[in-house]
Design a protein around this motif. Structure first.
Motif, short mmCIF file in Angstrom:
data_model
loop_
_atom_site.label_atom_id
_atom_site.label_comp_id
_atom_site.label_asym_id
_atom_site.label_seq_id
_atom_site.Cartn_x
_atom_site.Cartn_y
_atom_site.Cartn_z
N LYS A 85 -13.31 27.26 51.86
CA LYS A 85 -12.12 27.85 52.33
C LYS A 85 -10.91 27.16 52.30
N ASP A 86 -10.61 26.65 51.05
CA ASP A 86 -9.48 26.16 50.66
C ASP A 86 -8.31 27.28 50.80
N PRO A 87 -7.00 26.79 51.07
CA PRO A 87 -5.83 27.99 51.24
C PRO A 87 -5.48 28.22 49.72
N MET A 88 -5.14 29.58 49.73
CA MET A 88 -4.68 29.91 48.09
C MET A 88 -3.71 28.88 47.72
N SER A 89 -2.91 28.21 48.16
CA SER A 89 -1.87 27.23 47.57
C SER A 89 -2.77 26.04 46.96
N ALA A 90 -4.04 25.77 47.37
CA ALA A 90 -4.78 24.94 47.01
C ALA A 90 -5.26 25.17 45.40
N MET A 91 -5.45 26.60 45.22
CA MET A 91 -6.10 27.29 44.01
C MET A 91 -5.05 27.68 42.96
N ILE A 92 -3.71 27.41 43.31
CA ILE A 92 -2.74 27.69 42.29
C ILE A 92 -3.03 27.08 40.80
N PRO A 93 -3.11 25.86 41.14
CA PRO A 93 -3.50 24.93 39.64
C PRO A 93 -4.44 25.56 38.78
N ALA A 94 -5.65 25.73 39.50
CA ALA A 94 -6.68 26.48 38.83
C ALA A 94 -6.52 27.88 38.31
N LEU A 95 -5.74 28.64 39.11
CA LEU A 95 -5.41 29.94 38.70
C LEU A 95 -4.50 30.14 37.53
N GLY A 96 -3.68 28.97 37.28
CA GLY A 96 -2.71 28.95 36.24
C GLY A 96 -3.64 28.58 34.96
N VAL A 97 -4.51 27.40 35.35
CA VAL A 97 -5.20 27.17 34.16
C VAL A 97 -6.32 28.28 33.52
N GLU A 98 -6.62 29.07 34.33
CA GLU A 98 -7.57 30.21 34.07
C GLU A 98 -6.76 31.22 33.35
N THR A 99 -5.63 31.40 33.59
CA THR A 99 -4.56 32.35 33.05
C THR A 99 -4.29 31.94 31.77
N LEU A 100 -4.08 30.54 31.43
CA LEU A 100 -3.89 29.98 30.14
C LEU A 100 -5.07 30.16 29.41
N ALA A 101 -6.43 29.71 29.96
CA ALA A 101 -7.61 29.93 29.21
C ALA A 101 -7.97 31.26 28.57
N LEU A 102 -7.76 32.32 29.67
CA LEU A 102 -7.84 33.52 29.20
C LEU A 102 -6.79 34.07 28.13
N ALA A 103 -5.61 33.61 28.18
CA ALA A 103 -4.56 33.91 27.01
C ALA A 103 -5.11 33.20 25.69
N VAL A 104 -5.47 31.97 25.74
CA VAL A 104 -5.85 31.40 24.47
C VAL A 104 -7.19 32.07 23.94
N LEU A 105 -8.07 32.59 24.76
CA LEU A 105 -9.35 33.09 24.39
C LEU A 105 -8.99 34.54 23.62
N ALA A 106 -8.02 35.21 24.30
CA ALA A 106 -7.49 36.52 23.92
C ALA A 106 -6.81 36.30 22.62
N LEU A 107 -5.88 35.49 22.40
CA LEU A 107 -5.02 35.16 21.19
C LEU A 107 -5.99 34.68 20.07
N GLN A 108 -7.02 33.64 20.16
CA GLN A 108 -7.83 33.25 19.59
C GLN A 108 -8.84 34.38 18.76
N ILE A 109 -9.18 35.37 19.78
CA ILE A 109 -9.87 36.46 19.36
C ILE A 109 -9.25 37.29 18.28
N ALA A 110 -7.94 37.49 18.66
CA ALA A 110 -7.13 38.54 18.06
C ALA A 110 -6.80 37.54 16.62
N TRP A 111 -6.55 36.56 16.48
CA TRP A 111 -6.31 36.11 15.32
C TRP A 111 -7.52 35.65 14.31
#
Length: 116
Positions: free
Chosen positions: A90-116
């Motif tokens: 039950k952490d507040p959303m503010s505690a999850m922001i770093p993980a959400l940022g890394v998840e966004t970056l990981a998904l972007a890298v995954l999509a770009l790696q697949i595309a290239w």
């Protein structure tokens, strides 16, 4: 490989590597965070090892293309687990922001790696 893909891949590798080392050594905030999340020291160290393996895979992807794809997918799954753990305690959303940022970056890298 496109320059944006390379830069984002290296950024993700640096972030994940920097997160893994303190977990393996159980030092500073990494140990306190694990305790807060109800994660044992041995599991926290295992997560750190997985993060270092992902770092190696992301960087190794410059030589073996599919390695970066697998590593980015692994990071994404690891972060989903982290987010679920934050929700479980039950952490507040503010505690999850770093993980959400890394998840966004990981998904972007995954999509770009697949595309290239």
């Amino acid at each position: 490989m496109h320059i944006v893909t390379a830069v984002l891949t290296v950024a993700l590798a640096l972030i994940i590597g920097a997160a893994g080392i303190p977990k393996i050594l159980n030092m500073g905030p990494a140990g306190k965070n694990a305790e807060h999340l109800g994660i044992s020291t041995s599991l926290n160290r295992a997560i750190g090892i997985l993060e270092l393996c992902a770092t190696a895979g992301l960087l190794g992807g410059f030589v073996v293309e599919h390695l970066a794809i697998a590593a980015a997918a692994g990071v994404s799954l690891l972060i989903i687990g982290a987010l679920i753990t934050h929700i479980r305690v039950k952490d507040p959303m503010s505690a999850m922001i770093p993980a959400l940022g890394v998840e966004t970056l990981a998904l972007a890298v995954l999509a770009l790696q697949i595309a290239w």
